[in-house]
Design an enzyme around this catalytic site. Sequence first.
Site, PDB file in Angstrom:
ATOM      1  N   CYS B  35       0.815  -1.215   0.000  1.00 35.97           N
ATOM      2  CA  CYS B  35       0.000   0.000   0.000  1.00 35.97           C
ATOM      3  C   CYS B  35       0.848   1.263   0.000  1.00 35.97           C
ATOM      4  CB  CYS B  35      -0.909   0.041   1.228  1.00 35.97           C
ATOM      5  SG  CYS B  35      -1.897  -1.422   1.427  1.00 35.97           S
ATOM      6  N   ASP B  37       2.484   2.353   2.578  1.00 32.12           N
ATOM      7  CA  ASP B  37       2.484   2.939   3.919  1.00 32.12           C
ATOM      8  C   ASP B  37       2.541   1.810   4.930  1.00 32.12           C
ATOM      9  OD1 ASP B  37       2.247   5.700   3.876  1.00 32.12           O
ATOM     10  OD2 ASP B  37       0.110   5.613   3.377  1.00 32.12           O
ATOM     11  N   CYS B  62       5.577   8.073   3.147  1.00 35.87           N
ATOM     12  CA  CYS B  62       5.945   9.395   2.675  1.00 35.87           C
ATOM     13  C   CYS B  62       6.355  10.294   3.844  1.00 35.87           C
ATOM     14  CB  CYS B  62       4.775  10.005   1.924  1.00 35.87           C
ATOM     15  SG  CYS B  62       3.249   9.921   2.827  1.00 35.87           S
ATOM     16  N   CYS B 106      -2.413   9.466   6.867  1.00 31.08           N
ATOM     17  CA  CYS B 106      -1.179   9.227   7.620  1.00 31.08           C
ATOM     18  C   CYS B 106      -1.443   9.324   9.117  1.00 31.08           C
ATOM     19  CB  CYS B 106      -0.098  10.239   7.229  1.00 31.08           C
ATOM     20  SG  CYS B 106       0.487  10.054   5.548  1.00 31.08           S
TER      21      CYS B 106
END
Lengths: 399, 311
Positions: B35, B37, B62, B106
């Site tokens: 994914c 992440d 990220c 996030c």
Amino acid sequence: MRPVYLDNNATTRVSEEVVSAMLPFFTAQFGNASSMHTFGSEVGGAVKNARGQLQKLIGAAHDHEIVYTSCGTESDNMAILSALETQVGRNEVVTSVVEHPAVLALCDYLEKTRGIKIHRIPVDAKGRLDVDAYRKALGPKTAIASIMWANNETGTIFPIARLAELAHEAGALFHTDAVQAVGKITINVADSEIDMLSLSGHKLHAPKGIGALYVRRGVRLRPMLRGGHQERGRRAGTENAPSIIGLGKAAELALEYMNDEQTRVRALRDRLEDGILQRVANCFVTGDVEHRLPNTANIAFEYIEGEGILLMLNKAGIAASSGSACTSGSLEPSHVLRAMKVPYTAAHGAIRFSFSRENTEEDVDRVIEAVPSIIAKLREMSPFWKGEENTTAFQPTYA
Amino acid sequence: MWDYSEKVKDYFFNPKNSGVLEEANGVGDVGAIACGDALRLMIKVDPITEIITDAKFQTFGCGSAIASSSALTEIIIGKTIAEAMEITNQDIAEFLGGLPPEKMHCSVMGYEALRAAVANYRGEAWAEDHEEGALICKCFGVDEGMIERAVRMNSLTSVEQVQHFTKASGSCGTCLEPIEEVLQRVNAEMVEEGLLDAALAFDPAAAVRPVRKPKSGQSPLAPKTSVATPKLTNLQRIKLIEEAITDLRPYLKQDGGDCELIDVDGDQVFVKLSGACIGCQMSSVTLGGVQERLVEKLGQFVRVIPVPSAH
């Protein structure tokens, strides 16, 4: 410190010479090329001259085979839509899985809304087109085959001359999105069977907002924009004279620097790849290294995500790009790398460095200097990086 | 380039508490490399006081994912588990001076990782919610299943309503087309099943432009009058707020949740979410929906603030 710009596949700086060539056409020579007075005829002459410059760059037989557009995307759309409109009974398109969205998104739309059958030809691990599948997909229903000349992410070059011949054997038109190829490799459309070719100004040091579609003489074209008689009725709308003249100048310069691109720029790119691969473990170059643009390097770093790399590079004054999920706002990494089956462990960490004639050895050395510590820092933070255990098990995908 | 706050940049470039926590007694893993992440949160909890004495993270993702992870560790160190569990993803985002809407997931990842780590500390199993169907809104991570549920449960018939209930298309707007498709399909199914009047179903031909309810009966081109909308008394406002919340409660109850008005102070409206709303990842969306309804009803701006249920 001077910033290092290595994102020339995204866009290039407009050359000083190009700007100088354009400037008079905003003020002193502001006329409308269609007007019947001196203001108009001066501009008309300059637009015609620019057409000749662009004709030389792509090796077209006639200057009137060039149709100016607003961008590469418009050129791609025009080519495909026109081919479907002019050939009643042919309602299929053959393209590849790694095309730019300018082609892919249009094809998705045509498939969904107009019942056009789309054949998307796959690529192998090196990004090479499955030519057998391509040949089989072509048939009496194919209106057009649209295949990019060179891939924007990996720089991989497809055998366009051969693909155009195969399309013609099936009686279909052939279009190529050559936005990344024009100005970087020698192109001679007159000697090929290419019917249409898209190009974009801002990829070759001309401004944004100007593109062109090469349409071979005799190929029927249906305009997308109807209105005035500009571009022989093939693309209505007052000519964007300053940008057209800029594109002409940029084409002339690109021809001048073609040798430099093939030799010096290629050497810079190779030096960057060697430098990084020697200093950083668990990374590899993606794409078909033997057949690719001289300016593009796409390096995939395992176990880390591209956005972090880009942010840290940016802090070090280095501009590059990634096809990573986070930079594009989607969860999937680059459709090009996924089509090549680059594993997820590396696809998210792929970075594209794309050069132009403006880059220097010093640029390369600064990147080689900066990259190893950035990668090390991010890997230290990654839950997937296990140091030695990873480096000993590492199998470069393209050994 | 993303418009990251200075604090996000600082927590990315100089992350605090990154690395492995050897003496951790609770470890939470969320996300996956596929994914793009993934976050591993390691916490050290004092078994007697239940205070989180140390926390470290490792994140694949990220810049904002790394910053959110680091912020999470900073927020929870020194708190008891009970205190830490009251932190929402909004708190993480606020700690960082805000996140771009596309990057809010996030902070959700940090919120989930804490739950996973606490579950691990207590020896419980923790299951991550999985996506259903195609991802429609990439900005807010809304998939087809979530849109379909919202449309069915609330009899939604316009893209604007879908946006209000799910947030989908609320940021960049590129998913408006796919939302229309889902809406049209689900509405058609509902008509077939007798759940929706055919006349109300979403009709793409009629939806060529957004329907804006006139705020007043006046033409927008009419000269502005100096008479403002009559000022409501506090009692009138509270009454209207209560009515609006009463109207909304059936929808929340369908999801096993509830909402109660606690207090009104100026433009601040304090509410208590309960039931399934507690700990729901979508609670911030729910609050946004409540706020929108109140603003509409009152004709003036109010801010809806959740009151922790323990109080």
